[in-house]
Design a protein around this motif. Structure first.
Motif, PDB file in Angstrom:
ATOM      1  N   GLY A  80      39.264  37.284  43.255  1.00  0.00           N
ATOM      2  CA  GLY A  80      39.575  38.674  42.596  1.00  0.00           C
ATOM      3  C   GLY A  80      38.027  39.527  42.534  1.00  0.00           C
ATOM      4  O   GLY A  80      37.708  40.372  41.983  1.00  0.00           O
ATOM      5  N   LYS A  87      39.034  43.832  46.293  1.00  0.00           N
ATOM      6  CA  LYS A  87      40.304  44.333  45.936  1.00  0.00           C
ATOM      7  C   LYS A  87      41.184  44.238  47.438  1.00  0.00           C
ATOM      8  O   LYS A  87      40.856  44.631  48.459  1.00  0.00           O
ATOM      9  N   LYS A  88      42.396  43.563  47.091  1.00  0.00           N
ATOM     10  CA  LYS A  88      43.317  43.282  48.240  1.00  0.00           C
ATOM     11  C   LYS A  88      44.433  44.629  48.169  1.00  0.00           C
ATOM     12  O   LYS A  88      44.443  45.436  47.425  1.00  0.00           O
ATOM     13  N   SER A 111      47.483  44.539  49.730  1.00  0.00           N
ATOM     14  CA  SER A 111      48.765  43.921  49.494  1.00  0.00           C
ATOM     15  C   SER A 111      48.626  42.555  49.466  1.00  0.00           C
ATOM     16  O   SER A 111      47.705  41.784  49.945  1.00  0.00           O
ATOM     17  N   GLU A 134      50.551  38.713  47.525  1.00  0.00           N
ATOM     18  CA  GLU A 134      50.848  37.746  46.403  1.00  0.00           C
ATOM     19  C   GLU A 134      50.306  36.652  46.231  1.00  0.00           C
ATOM     20  O   GLU A 134      50.034  35.790  47.338  1.00  0.00           O
ATOM     21  N   LYS A 171      53.578  33.665  39.796  1.00  0.00           N
ATOM     22  CA  LYS A 171      52.783  34.871  40.362  1.00  0.00           C
ATOM     23  C   LYS A 171      51.800  35.465  39.222  1.00  0.00           C
ATOM     24  O   LYS A 171      52.107  35.616  38.160  1.00  0.00           O
ATOM     25  N   ARG A 172      50.733  35.391  39.905  1.00  0.00           N
ATOM     26  CA  ARG A 172      49.459  36.122  39.055  1.00  0.00           C
ATOM     27  C   ARG A 172      48.818  37.146  39.602  1.00  0.00           C
ATOM     28  O   ARG A 172      48.683  37.338  40.836  1.00  0.00           O
ATOM     29  N   GLN A 173      48.471  37.944  38.790  1.00  0.00           N
ATOM     30  CA  GLN A 173      47.431  39.037  39.264  1.00  0.00           C
ATOM     31  C   GLN A 173      46.101  38.893  38.991  1.00  0.00           C
ATOM     32  O   GLN A 173      45.705  38.671  37.934  1.00  0.00           O
ATOM     33  N   ILE A 174      45.499  38.793  40.125  1.00  0.00           N
ATOM     34  CA  ILE A 174      44.005  38.340  39.852  1.00  0.00           C
ATOM     35  C   ILE A 174      43.161  39.647  40.525  1.00  0.00           C
ATOM     36  O   ILE A 174      42.901  39.815  41.701  1.00  0.00           O
ATOM     37  N   ASN A 175      42.605  40.367  39.536  1.00  0.00           N
ATOM     38  CA  ASN A 175      41.984  41.747  39.974  1.00  0.00           C
ATOM     39  C   ASN A 175      40.623  41.501  39.473  1.00  0.00           C
ATOM     40  O   ASN A 175      39.733  42.638  39.975  1.00  0.00           O
ATOM     41  N   ASP A 234      39.818  36.597  35.955  1.00  0.00           N
ATOM     42  CA  ASP A 234      41.211  36.376  35.988  1.00  0.00           C
ATOM     43  C   ASP A 234      41.480  34.890  36.766  1.00  0.00           C
ATOM     44  O   ASP A 234      42.179  34.026  36.321  1.00  0.00           O
TER      45      ASP A 234
END
Length: 488
Positions: free
Chosen positions: A295, A298-299, A301, A303, A310-314, A318
């Motif tokens: 994180g 920034k990606k 795209s 997953e 599934k995790r959102q790592i920003n 996170d």
């Protein structure tokens, strides 16, 4: 130098050390981190003045009272971390403090003097070029030119000069060292890269725990003999023969179609109890992939799944929340607060865990710090020692201790043994294996292929931002990895 003794509070840093240097000789000085090499060099160069013992220079007894006095006598040093000013020109860096003997400074004369040195060392830069625009290799050469700009220089001390250089830049440096030797300049060469020492040095002096161990002729010894003298035991570096991952081990991390400006559609999995090696040349995209997962960057795209979810790592927060720890390749910039103590560095990210009713428990902080110092064998006077005063290997252990205290399930080690001596490296290998036995899963990025094939259960190879191959350790070797690493 004979019978040199140096004391710090609570420590006998040098214990009757000896060192001799002959005219026109390249003499390597080796030892584990904390062996006393830096302390001995600081006495050579007048940084430390309170020591016991006899110091002879060019046949005369000396006791330098400062750096300038040693420099005027003919001793110059190039430190591992470059002491240059990025916003000044090459010429200004070379002659800083010596621009003019009068009231006025002539840039033209300064540039002419710098150009002569640049030509002598064949550096291929302009004297008017800003230092920040140079590669690390060229900046290193400029610093050597600065050291040799003192007309009195008879001895040049090079402290880990190749640590940040590419293979071709290291080759260029060795050529310059050979040229200096032919001119009668004596060189003290400090390096953890024993292969380089075997190529360039005439003799090698080994130190251990602040004591002189032995001096050997390089042409009459082997690397294994030097290692044994350095650490007091033999180390056998054999590649792993087969994976230690249990059959049907669950997947703890899955990355699919990860993309950014420097990463091209990367997918892979990490299994529980696995050491997954990431190999590739410098700039292949390995670190960039891990920074996306953690994180930090920034990606575009892709997953990320942690334990099947599934995790959102920003943000790095996170990643930590989901049990992912990242040990950066640049521990001093991103892994440590150099001006704080060992305890502060270890416990600061875990204050919530070590608090009660909003107050941090100093008793818990001390208890956990002592536990990790003992577990990781961190060499420190006490928990309050400032981290920047530790050796590189012990600094790395402090970073590891920080993550162990947070109980991360997944650990990403980016160049875990860069700049670390062979003994500390072995201790980190043992510690990585212990973490695996405790149920952790680990990704290891390394430019050292010997390290990759020794540690990994499986190897992912990258080139130009994409994965070019995957090898089970049973079929992996350095030749196969390098072939995949050079594919376009």
């Amino acid at each position: 130098m004979r019978d040199i003794n140096k004391y710090f509070v609570g420590a006998h840093a040098l214990d009757n050390c000896c060192f001799t240097l002959q005219k026109g000789e390249i003499h390597a000085l080796v030892g584990e981190n904390g062996a006393g090499k830096s302390t001995l060099v600081k006495i050579m160069t007048g940084v430390y003045t309170d020591y016991d013992g006899e110091y002879l220079f060019c046949g005369n007894k000396v006791h330098f009272q400062g750096i300038k006095e040693a420099q005027q006598a003919g001793i110059s040093v190039v430190h591992q971390e470059l002491n240059m000013m990025n916003d000044l020109t090459v010429a200004q860096n070379i002659f800083i403090g010596r621009e003019s003997k009068g009231f006025f400074c002539s840039d033209k004369k300064l540039n002419e003097k710098a150009q002569k040195l640049i030509s002598d060392f064949d550096i291929k830069v302009k004297p008017t070029e800003l230092l920040k625009n140079l590669s690390v290799g060229k900046a290193q050469m400029v610093e050597i030119a600065r050291a040799m700009s003192f007309e009195s220089t008879k001895v040049l001390i090079l402290d880990e000069p190749t640590a940040a250089l590419s293979e071709s830049e290291s080759h260029d440096l060795f050529e310059k060292m050979e040229n200096l030797r032919k001119k009668g300049i004596s060189i003290v060469f400090i390096s953890h890269r024993l292969g380089e020492i075997m190529k360039i040095a005439d003799r090698v002096t080994v130190m251990r725990d602040g004591a002189y161990i032995d001096t050997l002729k390089v042409c009459e010894c082997k690397i294994e003999e030097i290692i044994c003298l350095m650490i007091g035991r033999e180390i056998i570096e054999e590649p792993k023969q087969r994976s230690g991952v249990k059959e049907n081990a669950p997947t703890v991390l899955e990355v699919t179609n990860l993309k950014s400006s420097k990463v091209k559609d990367v997918s892979f999995i990490l299994n529980k109890g696995e050491i997954l090696g990431f190999a590739g040349l410098v700039g292949s995209g390995r670190t960039e992939v891990m920074r996306l997962i953690y994180g930090v960057d920034k990606k575009e795209s892709g997953e990320i799944f942690v334990n099947g979810v599934k995790r959102q790592i920003n943000h790095s927060k996170d990643a930590i929340k989901y049990g992912i720890g990242y040990l950066s390749e640049d521990r001093k910039r991103f892994g440590l607060m150099l001006g704080l103590s060992v305890m502060d560095n270890i416990v600061l990210p875990s204050y919530t865990k070590l608090s009660k009713f909003g107050f941090v428990s100093k008793k818990k902080c001390l208890s956990e710090t002592y536990r990790l110092i003992k577990q990781l064998k961190i060499k420190t006077f006490d928990t309050n020692q400032i981290v920047k005063k530790l050796s590189g290997g012990n600094q790395q252990k402090v970073v590891i201790g920080k993550w162990l205290l947070q109980d991360m399930d997944i650990l990403i080690f980016d160049e875990p043994t860069r700049g670390i001596d062979v003994g500390a490296r072995e201790e980190i290998y043992i510690m990585i294996k212990k973490l695996i036995n405790q149920g952790n899963s680990i990704i290891v990025i390394s430019s050292d292929l010997t390290e990759i094939v020794r540690l990994s259960d499986r190897v992912m190879v990258m080139s130009e931002g994409k994965i070019t191959g995957e090898l089970d350790i049973s079929e992996a070797n350095q030749e196969k990895i390098m072939t995949l690493a050079t594919q376009g």
